[in-house]
Design an enzyme around this catalytic site. Structure first.
Site, mmCIF file in Angstrom:
data_model
loop_
_atom_site.group_PDB
_atom_site.id
_atom_site.type_symbol
_atom_site.label_atom_id
_atom_site.label_comp_id
_atom_site.label_asym_id
_atom_site.label_seq_id
_atom_site.Cartn_x
_atom_site.Cartn_y
_atom_site.Cartn_z
ATOM 1 N N MET A 83 51.889 -8.394 33.108
ATOM 2 C CA MET A 83 51.072 -9.541 33.483
ATOM 3 C C MET A 83 51.861 -10.622 34.232
ATOM 4 O O MET A 83 51.481 -11.796 34.223
ATOM 5 C CB MET A 83 50.390 -10.127 32.231
ATOM 6 N N THR B 255 51.463 -4.261 46.857
ATOM 7 C CA THR B 255 51.945 -4.993 48.032
ATOM 8 C C THR B 255 52.040 -6.465 47.630
ATOM 9 O O THR B 255 51.672 -6.831 46.505
ATOM 10 C CB THR B 255 50.973 -4.843 49.214
ATOM 11 N N ILE C 10 53.681 -11.680 38.075
ATOM 12 C CA ILE C 10 53.605 -11.331 39.500
ATOM 13 C C ILE C 10 55.015 -11.030 40.000
ATOM 14 O O ILE C 10 55.947 -11.819 39.771
ATOM 15 C CB ILE C 10 52.936 -12.479 40.290
ATOM 16 N N ASN D 163 50.223 0.059 40.314
ATOM 17 C CA ASN D 163 49.669 -0.829 39.296
ATOM 18 C C ASN D 163 48.304 -0.311 38.876
ATOM 19 O O ASN D 163 47.594 0.286 39.680
ATOM 20 C CB ASN D 163 49.505 -2.234 39.895
ATOM 21 N N SER E 205 48.886 0.712 25.727
ATOM 22 C CA SER E 205 48.119 1.962 25.577
ATOM 23 C C SER E 205 48.238 2.814 26.842
ATOM 24 O O SER E 205 48.254 4.047 26.765
ATOM 25 C CB SER E 205 46.649 1.686 25.237
ATOM 26 N N ASN E 206 48.329 2.177 27.987
ATOM 27 C CA ASN E 206 48.552 2.958 29.222
ATOM 28 C C ASN E 206 49.942 3.591 29.210
ATOM 29 O O ASN E 206 50.110 4.740 29.628
ATOM 30 C CB ASN E 206 48.376 2.069 30.458
ATOM 31 N N HIS F 41 44.606 -1.597 37.418
ATOM 32 C CA HIS F 41 43.819 -2.825 37.328
ATOM 33 C C HIS F 41 42.443 -2.495 36.743
ATOM 34 O O HIS F 41 41.807 -1.533 37.178
ATOM 35 C CB HIS F 41 43.669 -3.451 38.722
HETATM 36 C C1 GAR Z 1 44.940 -2.802 30.996
HETATM 37 O O1 GAR Z 1 43.542 -2.952 30.913
HETATM 38 C C2 GAR Z 1 45.410 -2.984 32.425
HETATM 39 O O2 GAR Z 1 44.506 -2.485 33.373
HETATM 40 C C3 GAR Z 1 45.475 -4.493 32.509
HETATM 41 O O3 GAR Z 1 46.037 -4.879 31.284
HETATM 42 C C4 GAR Z 1 45.638 -3.938 30.270
HETATM 43 C C5 GAR Z 1 46.870 -3.478 29.557
HETATM 44 O O4 GAR Z 1 46.530 -2.638 28.472
HETATM 45 N N1 GAR Z 1 46.274 -4.929 33.604
HETATM 46 C C6 GAR Z 1 45.995 -6.008 34.310
HETATM 47 O O5 GAR Z 1 45.048 -6.731 34.077
HETATM 48 C C7 GAR Z 1 46.957 -6.275 35.440
HETATM 49 N N2 GAR Z 1 46.385 -7.209 36.345
HETATM 50 P P1 GAR Z 1 47.639 -1.762 27.756
HETATM 51 O O6 GAR Z 1 48.805 -2.705 27.451
HETATM 52 O O7 GAR Z 1 46.976 -1.284 26.508
HETATM 53 O O8 GAR Z 1 48.031 -0.662 28.667
#
Ligand code: GAR
Length: 225
Positions: free
Chosen positions: A94, A145, A96, A111, A16-17, A113
């Protein structure tokens, strides 16, 4: 107008992002072009979203490298590097990244978060905020980082937590603000308004505090300038 930034987006899931970034580039709020979307998960719905916009997709299926983890990371690096991107965006990626990946794209990786860092780095951020009975949550965009979820913060967007919230209702509310702050950050980076020097972040040459920009309507206005 300066040339469009070349952007590679890494995803693992729903995307979605990614969708908000695709729309941001399409509508020209972001002076950038997503040249490729890379996923470690062949079933990531975000791949379909990218294809809808006619964007190159590459899958490095982590299941094919369960023993050869080093090879997996090398393949991800090669997949990204071939596009010589100006910006690498982790949009729900997801995995590293390796030290060598991060140093190869120095100052060019951001990134998102789902918490107000430095609170709740890592996983299960929404449940942790609910368990702690926090009244405010939100999301953070930061430069990447080597230390997980600890790079210089660019922007944070806050949302309230209500007494009857569940993990899902909070996730949904936080995602809405994620989409806004991610597009805003990407737009400001692509227009050269945000810059990083070591652990410092500058907006229009002004040094930001440790929590970065606090997202509000003035940021939306700045995007239109
Ligand atoms: C989002 O909430 C993002 O912030 C998180 O995964 C989700 C992905 O949603 N990212 C992390 O937790 C990274 N550590 P999306 O696939 O719908 O964009």
């Amino acid at each position: 107008m300066t040339r469009k930034s070349k952007i590679v987006v890494l995803i693992s899931g729903n995307g979605s992002n990614l969708q908000s970034l695709l729309e941001g580039c399409h509508s020209k709020i972001i002076n950038g072009e997503i040249v490729a979307v890379v996923s470690n998960n062949p079933h990531a719905f975000g791949l379909k979203r990218a294809k809808t916009f006619g964007i190159n997709t590459l899958v490095i299926d982590e299941n094919n490298y369960k023993i050869e983890k080093k090879t997996f990371h090398e393949k991800v690096y090669e997949a990204v590097k071939q596009f010589n991107p100006d910006l690498v965006i982790l949009a729900g990626y997801m995995k590293i990244l390796t030290k060598s990946f991060i140093s190869s794209f120095q100052d060019k990786i951001i990134n998102i978060h789902p918490s107000l860092l430095p609170k709740y780095p890592g996983l299960n951020t929404h449940q942790r905020a609910l368990t702690a009975k926090d009244e405010i949550s939100g999301a953070t965009v930061h430069f990447v980082t080597e230390k997980l979820d600890s790079g210089p913060i660019i922007i944070q967007g806050e949302v309230p937590i209500f007494p009857n919230d569940t993990e899902q209702s909070l996730r949904t509310r936080v995602l809405e603000i994620e989409h806004k702050i991610f597009v805003a950050t990407t737009s400001l980076i692509c227009s050269g308004k945000i810059k990083r020097a070591d652990d410092k972040v500058f907006l229009n040459e002004n040094l930001l505090g440790k929590q970065g920009i606090k997202y509000d309507n003035s940021i939306e206005r700045m995007l239109k300038e």
